[in-house]
Design a protein around this motif. Structure first.
Motif, PDB file in Angstrom:
ATOM      1  N   GLY A   1      40.767  45.662  39.641  1.00 27.30           N
ATOM      2  CA  GLY A   1      39.462  45.760  40.306  1.00 27.30           C
ATOM      3  C   GLY A   1      38.505  44.692  39.801  1.00 27.30           C
ATOM      4  O   GLY A   1      38.892  43.798  39.042  1.00 27.30           O
ATOM      5  N   THR A   2      37.262  44.808  40.251  1.00 24.12           N
ATOM      6  CA  THR A   2      36.242  43.818  39.881  1.00 24.12           C
ATOM      7  C   THR A   2      35.036  44.522  39.279  1.00 24.12           C
ATOM      8  O   THR A   2      34.454  45.411  39.904  1.00 24.12           O
ATOM      9  CB  THR A   2      35.790  43.018  41.129  1.00 24.12           C
ATOM     10  OG1 THR A   2      36.926  42.367  41.688  1.00 24.12           O
ATOM     11  CG2 THR A   2      34.742  41.982  40.777  1.00 24.12           C
ATOM     12  N   ASP A   3      34.667  44.146  38.068  1.00 20.16           N
ATOM     13  CA  ASP A   3      33.466  44.690  37.418  1.00 20.16           C
ATOM     14  C   ASP A   3      32.260  43.790  37.632  1.00 20.16           C
ATOM     15  O   ASP A   3      31.113  44.254  37.615  1.00 20.16           O
ATOM     16  CB  ASP A   3      33.702  44.815  35.904  1.00 20.16           C
ATOM     17  CG  ASP A   3      34.886  45.703  35.582  1.00 20.16           C
ATOM     18  OD1 ASP A   3      34.802  46.909  35.860  1.00 20.16           O
ATOM     19  OD2 ASP A   3      35.908  45.185  35.072  1.00 20.16           O
TER      20      ASP A   3
ATOM     21  N   ALA B   1      43.361  40.532  45.527  1.00 20.54           N
ATOM     22  CA  ALA B   1      44.045  39.805  44.439  1.00 20.54           C
ATOM     23  C   ALA B   1      43.488  40.235  43.078  1.00 20.54           C
ATOM     24  O   ALA B   1      44.238  40.402  42.101  1.00 20.54           O
ATOM     25  CB  ALA B   1      43.881  38.304  44.633  1.00 20.54           C
ATOM     26  N   ALA B   2      42.176  40.435  43.024  1.00 26.36           N
ATOM     27  CA  ALA B   2      41.548  40.887  41.776  1.00 26.36           C
ATOM     28  C   ALA B   2      42.037  42.288  41.413  1.00 26.36           C
ATOM     29  O   ALA B   2      42.284  42.606  40.244  1.00 26.36           O
ATOM     30  CB  ALA B   2      40.024  40.883  41.924  1.00 26.36           C
TER      31      ALA B   2
ATOM     32  N   ALA C   1      36.292  38.279  29.326  1.00 24.16           N
ATOM     33  CA  ALA C   1      36.561  38.755  30.699  1.00 24.16           C
ATOM     34  C   ALA C   1      37.860  38.154  31.224  1.00 24.16           C
ATOM     35  O   ALA C   1      38.246  37.048  30.848  1.00 24.16           O
ATOM     36  CB  ALA C   1      35.411  38.369  31.621  1.00 24.16           C
ATOM     37  N   ARG C   2      38.511  38.930  32.112  1.00 26.49           N
ATOM     38  CA  ARG C   2      39.631  38.395  32.887  1.00 26.49           C
ATOM     39  C   ARG C   2      39.008  37.845  34.165  1.00 26.49           C
ATOM     40  O   ARG C   2      38.252  38.560  34.838  1.00 26.49           O
ATOM     41  CB  ARG C   2      40.642  39.503  33.178  1.00 26.49           C
ATOM     42  CG  ARG C   2      41.305  40.021  31.883  1.00 26.49           C
ATOM     43  CD  ARG C   2      41.923  41.368  32.092  1.00 26.49           C
ATOM     44  NE  ARG C   2      40.899  42.357  32.423  1.00 26.49           N
ATOM     45  CZ  ARG C   2      41.151  43.612  32.796  1.00 26.49           C
ATOM     46  NH1 ARG C   2      42.373  44.049  32.892  1.00 26.49           N
ATOM     47  NH2 ARG C   2      40.171  44.442  33.082  1.00 26.49           N
TER      48      ARG C   2
ATOM     49  N   ILE D   1      34.932  38.111  39.213  1.00 30.76           N
ATOM     50  CA  ILE D   1      35.199  37.084  40.228  1.00 30.76           C
ATOM     51  C   ILE D   1      34.050  36.086  40.178  1.00 30.76           C
ATOM     52  O   ILE D   1      32.881  36.476  40.226  1.00 30.76           O
ATOM     53  CB  ILE D   1      35.267  37.683  41.650  1.00 30.76           C
ATOM     54  CG1 ILE D   1      36.471  38.617  41.801  1.00 30.76           C
ATOM     55  CG2 ILE D   1      35.341  36.567  42.687  1.00 30.76           C
ATOM     56  CD1 ILE D   1      36.561  39.290  43.183  1.00 30.76           C
ATOM     57  N   VAL D   2      34.389  34.810  40.073  1.00 25.69           N
ATOM     58  CA  VAL D   2      33.389  33.757  40.190  1.00 25.69           C
ATOM     59  C   VAL D   2      33.756  32.925  41.410  1.00 25.69           C
ATOM     60  O   VAL D   2      34.809  32.283  41.437  1.00 25.69           O
ATOM     61  CB  VAL D   2      33.346  32.857  38.938  1.00 25.69           C
ATOM     62  CG1 VAL D   2      32.303  31.749  39.118  1.00 25.69           C
ATOM     63  CG2 VAL D   2      33.050  33.679  37.683  1.00 25.69           C
TER      64      VAL D   2
END
Ligand SMILES: NC(=O)c1ccc[n+]([C@@H]2O[C@H](COP(=O)([O-])OP(=O)(O)OC[C@H]3O[C@@H](n4cnc5c(N)ncnc54)[C@H](O)[C@@H]3O)[C@@H](O)[C@H]2O)c1
Length: 252
Positions: free
Chosen positions: A83-85, A76-77, A31-32, A10-11
């Protein structure tokens, strides 16, 4: 293999300026990317750029200062990418801020800067923690500013908020280290983007060049290598640090 293959990131504030560059660089490294921004149309445009280049991204309209909005962003991620790494807390109130003596800063503006620039980063980190803890791995990257060691005058709310980011990063590193999660801060110097900056004049640009070791103004691309490094496995043993990328204007 690209440096961020298989990771999702996430950015925040990814819709323009430096945030956009982080999104494109992360996607280029495999990255996704969740492009999150208060300006949903800008977030959509950046996610579109990534898709056009063959990458994977979604756009989320999010206000990092609002807990419900931040939770929706993390959800949403989860739904899109499991998930979020990597969390890059880049969103801030910055380019729209004018300069004045601190006694003239309207209290509402002061509060909003703290809410977004400080509280926002904490809320976003809290929202993705369950994902990171479950994996026993995570990368949190916060964004400070070289205005902090400079004590840049006539910008006290912003400088104070970016000072808080350094303390917050150190606490995150201590609290989350046992879970294999690192937290570090990027400290950019003066970076020119496509966005007009309300508080920046040619005199300021010249002064910055004067105090930098490297005699060129910074561009978003001068920060992306550091961001990718801090997001990658290569930085696994680095946490709680603040790293300046500013052409050598300050030395920590
Ligand atoms: N450009 C520089 O010279 C410089 C120097 C030091 C630090 N920084 C930091 O780097 C980061 C990016 O800077 P920039 O120049 O690209 O700024 P910018 O103002 O162009 O971009 C900030 C982005 O954050 C978004 N945003 C603002 N409030 C938000 C909110 N509540 N929720 C979600 N998104 C929100 C904006 O819509 C925008 O897309 C900021 O944290 C800034 O403080 C920039």
């Amino acid at each position: 293999m690209a440096q961020l293959d298989g990771k999702s990131a996430i950015v925040t504030g990814g819709g323009q300026g430096i945030g956009r560059a982080y999104c494109l660089a992360f996607a280029q490294e495999g990255a996704r990317v969740v492009v999150a921004d208060l300006n949903g149309a800008n977030a959509e445009a950046v996610a579109g750029e990534i898709a056009d280049a063959g990458g994977s991204a979604i756009a989320v309209r999010a206000d990092v200062g609002e807990p419900a909005s931040v939770e929706a962003m993390a959800a949403a991620a989860r739904e899109a990418f499991g998930g979020t790494d990597i969390l890059l807390n880049n969103a801030a109130i910055f380019t729209t801020l004018g300069r004045c003596g601190f006694e003239d800063i309207p209290l509402e503006e002061w509060d909003r800067v703290m809410r977004v620039n400080v509280t926002g980063g904490m809320l976003c980190a809290a929202a993705v923690l369950p994902d990171m803890r479950a994996k026993k791995r995570g990368r949190i990257i916060n964004v400070s500013s070289s205005t902090v060691p400079m004590g840049l005058p006539r910008f006290m709310h912003y400088v104070t908020s970016k000072s808080a980011v350094i303390g917050m990063t150190r606490v995150m590193a201590r609290e989350l280290g046992p879970d294999g999660i690192t937290a570090n801060a990027i400290m950019p110097g003066l970076i020119e983007t496509e966005v007009e900056n309300a508080g920046r004049t040619d005199a300021i640009r010249e002064k910055m060049i004067e105090v930098q070791c490297l005699k060129e103004l910074g561009r978003p691309g001068d920060l992306t290598g550091l961001a990718v490094f801090l997001a990658s496995d290569a930085s696994a043993y680095i946490t709680g640090q603040t790293i300046a990328a500013d052409g050598g204007s300050i030395h920590l």
